[in-house]
Design an enzyme around this catalytic site. Structure first.
Site, mmCIF file in Angstrom:
data_model
loop_
_atom_site.group_PDB
_atom_site.id
_atom_site.type_symbol
_atom_site.label_atom_id
_atom_site.label_comp_id
_atom_site.label_asym_id
_atom_site.label_seq_id
_atom_site.Cartn_x
_atom_site.Cartn_y
_atom_site.Cartn_z
ATOM 1 N N PHE A 1 0.221 97.543 -31.889
ATOM 2 C CA PHE A 1 -0.920 96.864 -31.257
ATOM 3 C C PHE A 1 -2.078 97.801 -30.874
ATOM 4 C CE2 PHE A 1 -2.603 94.910 -27.163
ATOM 5 C CZ PHE A 1 -3.456 94.029 -27.803
ATOM 6 N N TYR B 1 14.535 92.701 -35.359
ATOM 7 C CA TYR B 1 14.455 94.053 -34.787
ATOM 8 C C TYR B 1 15.262 94.153 -33.494
ATOM 9 C CZ TYR B 1 12.685 97.766 -31.789
ATOM 10 O OH TYR B 1 12.616 98.826 -30.906
ATOM 11 N N LYS C 1 18.757 96.221 -32.535
ATOM 12 C CA LYS C 1 18.793 97.219 -31.449
ATOM 13 C C LYS C 1 19.876 96.813 -30.444
ATOM 14 C CE LYS C 1 16.600 100.426 -30.797
ATOM 15 N NZ LYS C 1 16.765 101.831 -31.268
ATOM 16 N N THR D 1 15.580 99.795 -26.380
ATOM 17 C CA THR D 1 14.355 99.105 -25.971
ATOM 18 C C THR D 1 14.644 97.978 -24.983
ATOM 19 O OG1 THR D 1 12.619 97.638 -26.830
ATOM 20 C CG2 THR D 1 14.635 97.708 -28.080
ATOM 21 N N ASP D 2 13.655 97.631 -24.203
ATOM 22 C CA ASP D 2 13.804 96.495 -23.277
ATOM 23 C C ASP D 2 13.896 95.163 -24.012
ATOM 24 O OD1 ASP D 2 11.143 96.314 -24.115
ATOM 25 O OD2 ASP D 2 10.276 96.374 -22.107
ATOM 26 N N GLU D 3 13.520 95.168 -25.312
ATOM 27 C CA GLU D 3 13.518 93.902 -26.061
ATOM 28 C C GLU D 3 14.912 93.332 -26.257
ATOM 29 O OE1 GLU D 3 11.134 93.714 -29.507
ATOM 30 O OE2 GLU D 3 9.547 94.923 -28.650
HETATM 31 P P1 NAD Z 1 8.724 104.871 -35.394
HETATM 32 O O1 NAD Z 1 8.850 103.730 -36.341
HETATM 33 O O2 NAD Z 1 7.386 105.439 -35.104
HETATM 34 O O3 NAD Z 1 9.635 106.078 -35.894
HETATM 35 C C1 NAD Z 1 10.914 105.900 -36.421
HETATM 36 C C2 NAD Z 1 11.329 107.181 -37.132
HETATM 37 O O4 NAD Z 1 12.667 106.997 -37.627
HETATM 38 C C3 NAD Z 1 10.462 107.546 -38.341
HETATM 39 O O5 NAD Z 1 10.168 108.922 -38.325
HETATM 40 C C4 NAD Z 1 11.321 107.171 -39.538
HETATM 41 O O6 NAD Z 1 11.067 107.969 -40.682
HETATM 42 C C5 NAD Z 1 12.715 107.440 -38.979
HETATM 43 N N1 NAD Z 1 13.760 106.673 -39.687
HETATM 44 C C6 NAD Z 1 13.744 105.334 -39.949
HETATM 45 N N2 NAD Z 1 14.872 105.007 -40.622
HETATM 46 C C7 NAD Z 1 15.617 106.142 -40.747
HETATM 47 C C8 NAD Z 1 16.869 106.429 -41.320
HETATM 48 N N3 NAD Z 1 17.607 105.487 -41.922
HETATM 49 N N4 NAD Z 1 17.325 107.707 -41.251
HETATM 50 C C9 NAD Z 1 16.590 108.677 -40.658
HETATM 51 N N5 NAD Z 1 15.383 108.458 -40.107
HETATM 52 C C10 NAD Z 1 14.905 107.207 -40.147
HETATM 53 O O7 NAD Z 1 9.446 104.375 -34.065
HETATM 54 P P2 NAD Z 1 9.130 104.696 -32.540
HETATM 55 O O8 NAD Z 1 8.157 103.719 -32.039
HETATM 56 O O9 NAD Z 1 8.856 106.151 -32.415
HETATM 57 O O10 NAD Z 1 10.549 104.343 -31.877
HETATM 58 C C11 NAD Z 1 11.566 105.337 -31.784
HETATM 59 C C12 NAD Z 1 12.767 104.740 -31.079
HETATM 60 O O11 NAD Z 1 12.393 104.305 -29.769
HETATM 61 C C13 NAD Z 1 13.365 103.513 -31.763
HETATM 62 O O12 NAD Z 1 14.769 103.583 -31.674
HETATM 63 C C14 NAD Z 1 12.824 102.340 -30.981
HETATM 64 O O13 NAD Z 1 13.709 101.230 -31.040
HETATM 65 C C15 NAD Z 1 12.770 102.939 -29.590
HETATM 66 N N6 NAD Z 1 11.769 102.346 -28.668
HETATM 67 C C16 NAD Z 1 10.469 102.226 -29.061
HETATM 68 C C17 NAD Z 1 9.520 101.729 -28.176
HETATM 69 C C18 NAD Z 1 8.050 101.624 -28.554
HETATM 70 O O14 NAD Z 1 7.261 101.168 -27.748
HETATM 71 N N7 NAD Z 1 7.624 102.064 -29.741
HETATM 72 C C19 NAD Z 1 9.924 101.342 -26.902
HETATM 73 C C20 NAD Z 1 11.270 101.453 -26.528
HETATM 74 C C21 NAD Z 1 12.176 101.974 -27.445
HETATM 75 O O1 TDX Z 2 -2.376 93.176 -34.138
HETATM 76 C C1 TDX Z 2 -1.636 92.862 -33.191
HETATM 77 N N1 TDX Z 2 -2.075 91.967 -32.270
HETATM 78 C C2 TDX Z 2 -1.342 91.577 -31.205
HETATM 79 O O2 TDX Z 2 -1.790 90.740 -30.401
HETATM 80 C C3 TDX Z 2 -0.317 93.438 -33.018
HETATM 81 C C4 TDX Z 2 0.203 94.436 -34.005
HETATM 82 C C5 TDX Z 2 0.403 93.053 -31.918
HETATM 83 N N2 TDX Z 2 -0.071 92.138 -31.037
HETATM 84 C C6 TDX Z 2 0.721 91.799 -29.841
HETATM 85 C C7 TDX Z 2 2.187 91.495 -30.073
HETATM 86 C C8 TDX Z 2 2.830 91.995 -28.802
HETATM 87 O O3 TDX Z 2 2.760 90.991 -27.791
HETATM 88 O O4 TDX Z 2 0.697 92.974 -29.025
HETATM 89 C C9 TDX Z 2 1.958 93.160 -28.360
HETATM 90 C C10 TDX Z 2 2.525 94.511 -28.745
HETATM 91 O O5 TDX Z 2 2.891 94.451 -30.114
HETATM 92 P P1 TDX Z 2 3.623 95.673 -30.861
HETATM 93 O O6 TDX Z 2 2.774 96.889 -30.746
HETATM 94 O O7 TDX Z 2 4.005 95.194 -32.221
HETATM 95 O O8 TDX Z 2 4.879 95.928 -29.907
HETATM 96 P P2 TDX Z 2 6.130 95.009 -29.476
HETATM 97 O O9 TDX Z 2 6.404 93.949 -30.469
HETATM 98 O O10 TDX Z 2 5.928 94.622 -28.043
HETATM 99 O O11 TDX Z 2 7.326 96.111 -29.589
HETATM 100 C C11 TDX Z 2 7.101 97.475 -29.189
HETATM 101 O O12 TDX Z 2 7.701 97.732 -27.933
HETATM 102 C C12 TDX Z 2 9.087 97.737 -27.867
HETATM 103 C C13 TDX Z 2 7.656 98.436 -30.230
HETATM 104 O O13 TDX Z 2 7.067 98.169 -31.506
HETATM 105 C C14 TDX Z 2 9.154 98.344 -30.313
HETATM 106 O O14 TDX Z 2 9.657 99.328 -31.229
HETATM 107 C C15 TDX Z 2 9.720 98.596 -28.937
HETATM 108 O O15 TDX Z 2 11.101 98.396 -28.961
#
Ligand code: NAD
Ligand code: TDX
Length: 342
Positions: free
Chosen positions: A198, A158, A162, A122-124
């Protein structure tokens, strides 16, 4: 690449990646390794062909299980993680266990069998950027976005775990010759995203008659990318990326939270002020922005789903048309947020 393991394939981005591979690459067979935590959902995989996608329910930190699966695979694409910042602030241990120990377990098995590994990050990991309006060099492009040269500076448990997992992969490449690449992507949106996040939280709030909840003043900026573009980015890196390299995936989608919420309210026919300001997130990152020039110019990747308004409308439609997918969980998710004044 014929046999790939996708960890976390029952989650949001992993399952979208599997649909992408099944639809675009007919000769690839996928084993999903997923623990089915609260964020993993078997229903996400239900429409996929059983002869091409097999689910193994298990933990990526289970060395014996991981060894037995990696032995027979060409490639591991690693999505599994604890992924929600707010959860990591309440209970960091599962993040350490899965994101650090789990990644360690996978790269040890890939080292043993010389298996190609792709780490989804992730970019975080880079921390946050100042808002554009506060930049002294505003408009020059200098220091305005993350690149693969930006120093790591994570803010939450988190993003710290990562960042640690990225560093493990980099060390395994350098010291053990692990055949690995890393991608750091910005905020994804689209179907199958858990309702704690969000965009789906606000959509399902409105669909449930609950007012949307904005953290703090809503000025925080996220760089939104449709999850299908993340999938094509990962596939491009898997097939064309240079071993040992990190590629940033982003689609120039910077929008502040208040503007995203305003768009959701408008698209769902709600009044512009029909939301609540709630407690801010501790350590809340201000702004993320990705410079994806390396991926675009070196590997020829281009995002396709860059109309945010259209993508958001399609996402709203998906949650509206798939109520049984989220409705049973809604109350528990909101009760949990309410305990934090969010
Ligand atoms: P998510 O939480 O929706 O899904 C995570 C999945 O991993 C789930 O299916 C969960 O059951 C599985 N899991 C968790 N712990 C586990 C374990 N110990 N063993 C096996 N499976 C396990 O997450 P997401 O939003 O789909 O993110 C997927 C990946 O992408 C992550 O690595 C996250 O850091 C990365 N990522 C997410 C975002 C975003 O915007 N959501 C952005 C950039 C990178
Ligand atoms: O109810 C809300 N209200 C609100 O203002 C929630 C849940 C979030 N927020 C804000 C927090 C953040 O600035 O919205 C923005 C996005 O929040 P999230 O959806 O929790 O995402 P973020 O914390 O930015 O992280 C996401 O992007 C990077 C993913 O959850 C991560 O897994 C990924 O690495």
């Amino acid at each position: 690449m014929k046999k790939i393991i996708v960890t976390g394939g029952a989650g949001f981005i992993g399952s979208n990646f599997i649909y992408y591979v099944v639809n675009h690459h007919p000769k690839v067979y996928i084993t999903v390794l997923d623990k089915l935590t609260y964020a993993g959902n078997y229903a996400n995989l239900a429409k996929l062909p059983k002869d091409r996608v097999k689910l193994v329910v298990g933990d990526i930190a289970d060395a014996k299980l991981v060894d037995s699966l990696v032995k027979d695979a060409d490639t591991v694409v690693h999505y599994a993680a604890e992924s929600h910042n707010d959860n990591s602030l309440k209970s960091p241990f599962p993040f350490v266990q899965t994101n650090l120990l789990g990644t360690y377990t996978l790269i040890e098995a890939c080292r043993k069998y010389d298996t190609r590994f792709h780490h989804v990050s992730t970019d975080e990991v880079y921390g946050d950027l100042p808002l554009r309006e506060d930049l002294p060099e505003k408009g020059t492009g200098v220091g305005e976005k993350f690149t693969d040269k930006t120093p790591y500076n994570p803010s939450s448990p988190y993003s710290a775990t990562k960042a640690g997992s990225d560093l493990l992969v980099k060390a395994w490449v350098r010291s053990f010759g692990l055949r690995a690449t890393i991608s750091n992507c910005s905020n994804n949106y689209g179907p199958y995203q858990h309702i704690e996040k969000f965009i789906p939280r606000q959509i399902t709030n409105i669909l449930s008659g609950i007012r949307p909840k904005l953290y703090g003043d809503g000025k925080n900026v996220r760089d939104w990318i449709h999850t299908n573009d993340h999938s094509s980015g990962v596939w491009t890196i898997l097939t064309k990326g240079r071993i040992g390299e990190t590629y940033l995936i982003g689609a120039d989608g910077e929008v502040d939270n208040k503007t995203v919420l305003a768009l959701i309210l408008e698209l769902m026919g709600e009044a512009p002020d029909a939301f609540d300001h709630v407690n801010d997130r501790a350590g809340h990152d201000l702004r993320y922005a990705i410079d994806s020039t390396k991926l675009r110019e070196e590997l020829g990747w281009t995002p396709q789903f860059t109309n945010f308004r259209n993508g958001l409308k399609a996402t709203i439609d998906w949650y509206e048309n798939n109520r049984p997918w989220w409705e049973a969980e809604k109350k528990a998710v909101e009760d949990n947020y309410a305990k934090n004044g969010q």
